[in-house]
Scaffold this motif. Structure first.
Motif, PDB file in Angstrom:
ATOM      1  N   VAL B  39     108.188  36.414 -19.824  1.00  0.00           N
ATOM      2  CA  VAL B  39     106.930  35.738 -19.459  1.00  0.00           C
ATOM      3  C   VAL B  39     106.390  34.769 -20.930  1.00  0.00           C
ATOM      4  CG1 VAL B  39     104.809  35.284 -18.534  1.00  0.00           C
ATOM      5  CG2 VAL B  39     106.317  36.812 -17.534  1.00  0.00           C
ATOM      6  N   SER B  40     106.449  35.446 -21.954  1.00  0.00           N
ATOM      7  CA  SER B  40     105.864  34.792 -23.108  1.00  0.00           C
ATOM      8  C   SER B  40     106.646  33.618 -23.459  1.00  0.00           C
ATOM      9  CB  SER B  40     105.749  35.721 -24.230  1.00  0.00           C
ATOM     10  OG  SER B  40     106.990  35.956 -24.695  1.00  0.00           O
ATOM     11  N   TYR B  58     104.047  24.311 -22.336  1.00  0.00           N
ATOM     12  CA  TYR B  58     103.788  25.422 -21.502  1.00  0.00           C
ATOM     13  C   TYR B  58     104.665  25.382 -20.248  1.00  0.00           C
ATOM     14  CZ  TYR B  58      99.778  27.187 -23.847  1.00  0.00           C
ATOM     15  OH  TYR B  58      99.106  27.890 -24.713  1.00  0.00           O
ATOM     16  N   GLY B  59     105.197  26.665 -19.852  1.00  0.00           N
ATOM     17  CA  GLY B  59     105.907  26.295 -18.561  1.00  0.00           C
ATOM     18  C   GLY B  59     107.361  26.023 -18.741  1.00  0.00           C
ATOM     19  N   THR B  68     115.328  34.145 -26.868  1.00  0.00           N
ATOM     20  CA  THR B  68     114.392  35.046 -26.490  1.00  0.00           C
ATOM     21  C   THR B  68     114.343  35.558 -25.105  1.00  0.00           C
ATOM     22  OG1 THR B  68     112.899  34.583 -28.570  1.00  0.00           O
ATOM     23  CG2 THR B  68     111.971  36.128 -26.548  1.00  0.00           C
ATOM     24  N   LEU B  69     114.396  34.293 -24.388  1.00  0.00           N
ATOM     25  CA  LEU B  69     114.434  34.445 -22.808  1.00  0.00           C
ATOM     26  C   LEU B  69     115.866  35.201 -22.598  1.00  0.00           C
ATOM     27  CD1 LEU B  69     113.061  32.905 -20.405  1.00  0.00           C
ATOM     28  CD2 LEU B  69     115.434  32.119 -20.183  1.00  0.00           C
ATOM     29  N   THR B  70     116.831  34.800 -23.026  1.00  0.00           N
ATOM     30  CA  THR B  70     117.969  35.561 -22.657  1.00  0.00           C
ATOM     31  C   THR B  70     118.041  36.960 -23.137  1.00  0.00           C
ATOM     32  OG1 THR B  70     119.008  33.390 -23.429  1.00  0.00           O
ATOM     33  CG2 THR B  70     120.458  35.050 -22.810  1.00  0.00           C
ATOM     34  N   GLY B  71     117.635  37.158 -24.307  1.00  0.00           N
ATOM     35  CA  GLY B  71     117.393  38.563 -24.785  1.00  0.00           C
ATOM     36  C   GLY B  71     116.734  39.671 -24.115  1.00  0.00           C
ATOM     37  N   ALA B  72     115.622  38.944 -23.619  1.00  0.00           N
ATOM     38  CA  ALA B  72     114.473  39.678 -22.690  1.00  0.00           C
ATOM     39  C   ALA B  72     115.156  40.030 -21.397  1.00  0.00           C
ATOM     40  CB  ALA B  72     113.250  38.980 -22.430  1.00  0.00           C
ATOM     41  N   TYR B 133     102.250  35.027 -30.667  1.00  0.00           N
ATOM     42  CA  TYR B 133     101.780  36.248 -31.035  1.00  0.00           C
ATOM     43  C   TYR B 133     102.262  37.262 -29.885  1.00  0.00           C
ATOM     44  CZ  TYR B 133      99.583  34.545 -35.208  1.00  0.00           C
ATOM     45  OH  TYR B 133      99.424  33.938 -36.379  1.00  0.00           O
ATOM     46  N   ILE B 134     102.059  36.678 -28.623  1.00  0.00           N
ATOM     47  CA  ILE B 134     102.113  37.575 -27.470  1.00  0.00           C
ATOM     48  C   ILE B 134     103.689  38.043 -27.481  1.00  0.00           C
ATOM     49  CG2 ILE B 134     102.151  37.535 -24.841  1.00  0.00           C
ATOM     50  CD1 ILE B 134      99.673  35.661 -25.295  1.00  0.00           C
ATOM     51  N   ALA B 135     104.499  36.870 -27.711  1.00  0.00           N
ATOM     52  CA  ALA B 135     106.099  37.166 -27.691  1.00  0.00           C
ATOM     53  C   ALA B 135     106.392  38.312 -28.711  1.00  0.00           C
ATOM     54  CB  ALA B 135     106.854  35.807 -27.802  1.00  0.00           C
ATOM     55  N   VAL B 136     105.935  38.152 -29.984  1.00  0.00           N
ATOM     56  CA  VAL B 136     106.201  39.116 -30.959  1.00  0.00           C
ATOM     57  C   VAL B 136     105.799  40.696 -30.591  1.00  0.00           C
ATOM     58  CG1 VAL B 136     105.897  39.983 -33.154  1.00  0.00           C
ATOM     59  CG2 VAL B 136     106.414  37.498 -32.752  1.00  0.00           C
ATOM     60  N   ALA B 137     104.574  40.765 -29.981  1.00  0.00           N
ATOM     61  CA  ALA B 137     103.898  41.953 -29.478  1.00  0.00           C
ATOM     62  C   ALA B 137     104.671  42.451 -28.584  1.00  0.00           C
ATOM     63  CB  ALA B 137     102.556  41.562 -29.059  1.00  0.00           C
TER      64      ALA B 137
END
Lengths: 302, 598
Positions: B39-40, B58-59, B68-72, B133-137
């Motif tokens: 989501v982040s 955003y979005g 990051t999206l692919t990894g997640a 920050y949210i993404a890293v967290a």
């Protein structure tokens, strides 16, 4: 050409191998001196001798790994060339004292490599992959599988050679040597490191090889093996041939026993030394008998 | 069958992997983290558009956020597969948890790198939006959860991993997958094609990255994701399929490579592809010499040079000392023949040496070629090669009226100059791959391997070692010469400095050898992959070029320490370097797994 007319020493013209006056010198050291040896068609000949007698050197002279300083080796009447691949092509195959398999190739590939001299497909054939290539590969593989069946390794065709147990590695080395369709097989200590059971199996294997009309020349230290196996045995001592004859003759020859065990006769310095040592030991035993402390400390150490 | 085995394995495994968490909790944490990371990426990570890739929207994820999206997403899929979700189980026939761990770490790496790069490039923490920050967290939470998942390989109670590092290493081990269930033939072919299409997409993505940050992020993700897919067992199962449909695989690989120029809108990227192909093809030629026959040749680039110079001389270039213009096919044959002659001339005296001595002598001959060419300038020798100036202005190739220097529209796609040469070079690659494979699987190939294994024993088996080594040397030289004839036209100019022992630009002896060793000796795909990596990384990362040789050395040391058999290992090499102490039993293995399944 003139040397061709010299009549062979062995019985008739059935000589497969005829080594005459082979001498090998390494600088000042003469490892093999003026050795004659013949192997007849379908004969199993043993070559024995104490360590360092020059047996393997003699083997290497015959298989083209060394060029003998003097003398000639003939195979079926023709003088052998001094290149090991040409010797194999002529029809002499060998195994090695310390196993030299192609460790990272499969069992089948090892035997296929042995087929190298009996196949002719070159690079072009491999690249174009014509019908001849496929046929030759199929024939080679069939022949290799036959040999693996013969030595009892067929089930392990896809194993890497290095993963085979020791006894089977020895067998594979023999199968690989047989793949070159030799007339004479040279075995360099085929039972070294084997247990009695494996040794017996090897003997059966050698007999079976002889059944196929292949003559065998074998170096070995295991006397029971060699006397049970060979038609004729030659003894090599310090580079020279001492005795040659049937196992019985060789076994009962005093010189052979002497060469292996040394000659016992009186008055040698060693005897005096032995006597001195025994005397000293006796004296020590008497001393320790009176005072028991050093003995217990010795036991404590042990 | 596979899932059954796996589930029992994970139940018997002790709770907690590297971090002591209950398995259920760990899985939940990882799931939440992966979903959160996913989501982040839809949030804004930075205020300004100064950071390349526009991470401010955003979005709508962009640039590095996509990685990051692919990894997640992959982490999420493998996690769900590992928890036994119906319809996803096929994803992890091997070890699900080690795959998740690797992916979670990879995602954390990409995300962390992105935020770090924002801070560094734009000068300060202030430039990071809350989204960053949210993404890293979230990525961190995923990683913590993933490290808490149970081991895939049960710990040996006799020898538990002693320190955290050993625990981490153990937690990344995975059992091999079972045999793939039989499927209809067409399904298997579709799977193979899809795998190659995916491979092409991933490769093209790497080539098309237009800024260094994106490429680094890509490399980080790829270097974690590929081992992860391997741990999950998919690579092995794909290997089972490709082994079954060999011809389909070869065709699919060829089609994927053929499709590459059609995906390129920018001819500059196509030039990377062309150069990789030249480099890879020459490396494959070297693989005959080094990988099969075991002859360490440190002067191999000289043969490429001979081919290139020959092609340049007969190309009709205005500065060529011979005023002839050969058609291309004749030029290729001449170049290959010249290399062959050169190879035999060098090989005949040097191949009597073994091992290190051969390496040193070939190194010397390689340099002799370069210095010789440099001096054939009319001053110190006859004027053949124009000395250091080389032969410039080599005309474009024209094959059957098709000028490779011009743009052509094929299938609605503009193909630029480099795309044309790429396709031509691809043809050469196919030929050379075929030659390599056929020579390898023949009497000649076996004799080469035998010589490599034990030359004395090979001779005693009737192999004329010298002749066969010369044959390997000559074949390798010829293949390099063929590649050289194309290279001359691609680079317009041939100069002596292109053919040094070591230099920053890849096709040189040291890099060729590195490509072979890095990729895997004796394999086809190894040198292709090794060459791609060695060319792509410096081409993409400008700042690396200054330290290229240093990094190159470090990479080789690490590789030799951790994976001496190369990235792609043939079975032989794998067993050679990683002795498991077990016998290599190819057939009984499958029988055993069948027994367990029943």
């Amino acid at each position: 050409m003139a040397s061709d007319t010299i009549p062979a020493k062995g019985p008739g013209s059935g000589n497969v191998l005829d080594a005459r006056g082979v001498t090998m010198r390494f600088g000042g050291l003469t490892a093999v001196r003026n050795v004659d040896l013949t192997v007849d068609q379908g004969e199993i000949v043993g070559l024995i001798g104490p360590n360092g007698a020059g047996k393997t050197t003699f083997f290497n002279c015959m298989t083209g790994l060394y060029i003998p300083s003097e003398g000639t080796v003939r195979y079926k009447g023709a003088v052998l060339p001094h290149r090991s691949h040409r010797v194999t092509e002529a029809g002499i195959a060998r195994t090695f004292q310390n196993i030299r398999l192609f460790a990272n190739m499969t069992v089948l590939e090892n035997v296929l490599v042995g087929r190298h001299t009996r196949t002719r497909e070159g690079l072009w054939s491999a690249l174009l992959r014509g019908p001849g290539f496929k046929k030759a590969e199929r024939t080679s593989e069939a022949r290799a599988m036959e040999l693996l069946e013969f030595t009892g390794l067929a089930a392990k065709r896809d194993h890497l050679a290095r993963n085979l147990p020791y006894g089977e590695q020895r067998k594979l080395e023999i199968a690989r040597a047989l793949a070159s369709e030799p007339g004479l097989l040279l075995l360099d200590e085929p039972t070294a490191g084997m247990n009695p059971q494996e040794t017996r199996a090897t003997r059966e294997l050698v007999f079976a090889i002889r059944e196929q009309g292949i003559s065998v020349l074998v170096i070995e230290h295991d006397m029971r093996f060699i006397f049970g196996l060979c038609d004729r045995v030659a003894v090599l001592v310090q580079g020279e041939k001492l005795v040659e004859g049937t196992p019985d003759v060789v076994q009962s020859d005093d010189r052979v026993v002497a060469a292996y065990l040394g000659t016992p006769y009186e008055g040698v310095p060693e005897d005096e030394a032995v006597a001195e040592v025994t005397a000293a030991e006796d004296a020590l035993a008497r001393n320790t008998g009176s005072g028991s402390t050093p003995k217990t400390s010795k036991e404590g150490d042990a | 069958m596979n899932t059954l085995e796996k589930n029992t394995a994970s139940e018997t495994a002790p709770a907690g992997g590297v971090l002591p968490l209950p398995p259920g909790t760990a899985r939940l944490i990882a799931l939440v983290g992966a979903a959160g990371t996913f989501v982040s990426t839809f949030l804004s990570w930075t205020y300004t558009e100064e950071f390349p890739g526009n991470l401010t929207v955003y979005g709508y994820p962009g640039g590095l956020q996509l990685l990051t999206l692919t990894g997640a997403l992959l982490t999420l899929l493998f996690l769900l597969s590992g928890s036994g979700l119906r319809g996803l189980r096929w994803l992890t026939p091997g070890g699900p948890n080690s795959a998740v761990r690797l992916l979670a770490l990879g995602t954390l790496g990409v995300t962390g790198y992105t935020v770090g790069a924002i801070i560094k490039n734009l000068g300060g923490l202030i430039n990071v939006d809350p989204g960053g920050y949210i993404a890293v967290a979230m990525a961190l939470i995923t990683a913590i959860g993933a490290l808490g998942l149970p081991y895939d390989v049960p710990v040996d109670p006799e020898k538990p991993p002693a320190n955290p590092w050993a625990q981490l290493v153990h937690s990344l081990k995975a059992p091999g997958p079972g045999r793939l269930r039989d499927m209809p033939g067409w399904v298997e072919i579709v799977i193979i094609s899809a795998a190659f299409a995916l491979g092409l997409y991933i490769f093209t993505f790497g080539i098309d990255t237009d800024y260094a940050e994106l490429f680094i992020g890509y490399m980080v993700l790829v270097s974690f994701a590929f081992p992860a897919v391997g741990r999950a067992g998919l690579t092995r199962q794909l290997g089972q399929l490709t082994a079954k449909h060999r011809n389909v695989t070869v065709t699919a690989a060829f089609v994927a490579a053929f499709a590459f120029p059609f995906t390129q809108s920018n001819d500059a990227y196509a030039s990377i592809g062309t150069n990789i192909l030249i480099f890879a093809t020459v490396a494959l030629g070297l693989n005959v010499v080094v990988g099969l026959a075991g002859l360490l040749d440190l002067g191999y680039v000289a043969f490429l040079g001979v081919g290139a110079y020959t092609a340049a001389l007969v190309s009709g270039a205005p500065t060529s000392s011979i005023g002839v213009t050969f058609p291309f096919w004749a030029a290729v044959l001449t170049g290959a023949a010249a290399s062959l002659v050169f190879g035999v001339l060098i090989g005949a005296p040097t191949l009597r040496l073994r091992g290190d001595y051969l390496a040193i002598v070939t190194l010397g001959f390689g340099e002799i070629f370069r210095i010789g060419v440099q001096n054939l300038d009319g001053d110190s020798g006859p004027d053949v090669t124009n000395g250091p100036n080389g032969i410039p202005n080599i005309p474009e190739l024209e094959i059957l009226g098709f000028n490779l220097g011009e743009e052509h529209t094929i299938l609605g796609q503009e193909l630029g100059r480099f795309s044309n040469y790429f396709l031509l070079m691809l043809l050469f690659t196919v030929v050379i791959v075929t030659i390599f494979r056929r020579a390898d699987q023949s009497r000649i190939g076996r004799a080469w391997v035998a010589i490599r294994e034990d030359e004395t024993a090979a001779r005693a088996m009737g192999i004329n070692a010298f002749r066969l080594k010369l044959l390997a040397f000559a074949l390798g030289a010829t293949l390099a010469g063929m590649a050289g004839t194309v290279q001359a036209h691609v680079t317009y100019t041939v100069t002596p400095t292109q053919y040094k022992f070591v230099e920053a630009v890849p096709p040189n002896s040291a890099f060729l050898l590195a490509a072979v060793i890095l990729g895997g000796m004796g394999t086809v795909s190894g040198p292709l992959i090794g060459a791609s990596l060695l060319y792509l990384i410096p081409a993409k990362l400008q700042f690396v070029q200054e330290y290229q040789l240093l990094l190159f050395g470090v990479a080789l040391v690490l590789l030799m320490r951790f994976r001496p058999e190369g990235l792609i290992a043939d079975r032989r090499k794998q067993l050679e370097f990683h002795d498991t102490g077990q016998l290599d039993v190819p057939k009984e293995d499958t029988g055993l797994s069948k027994k367990v399944g029943v």
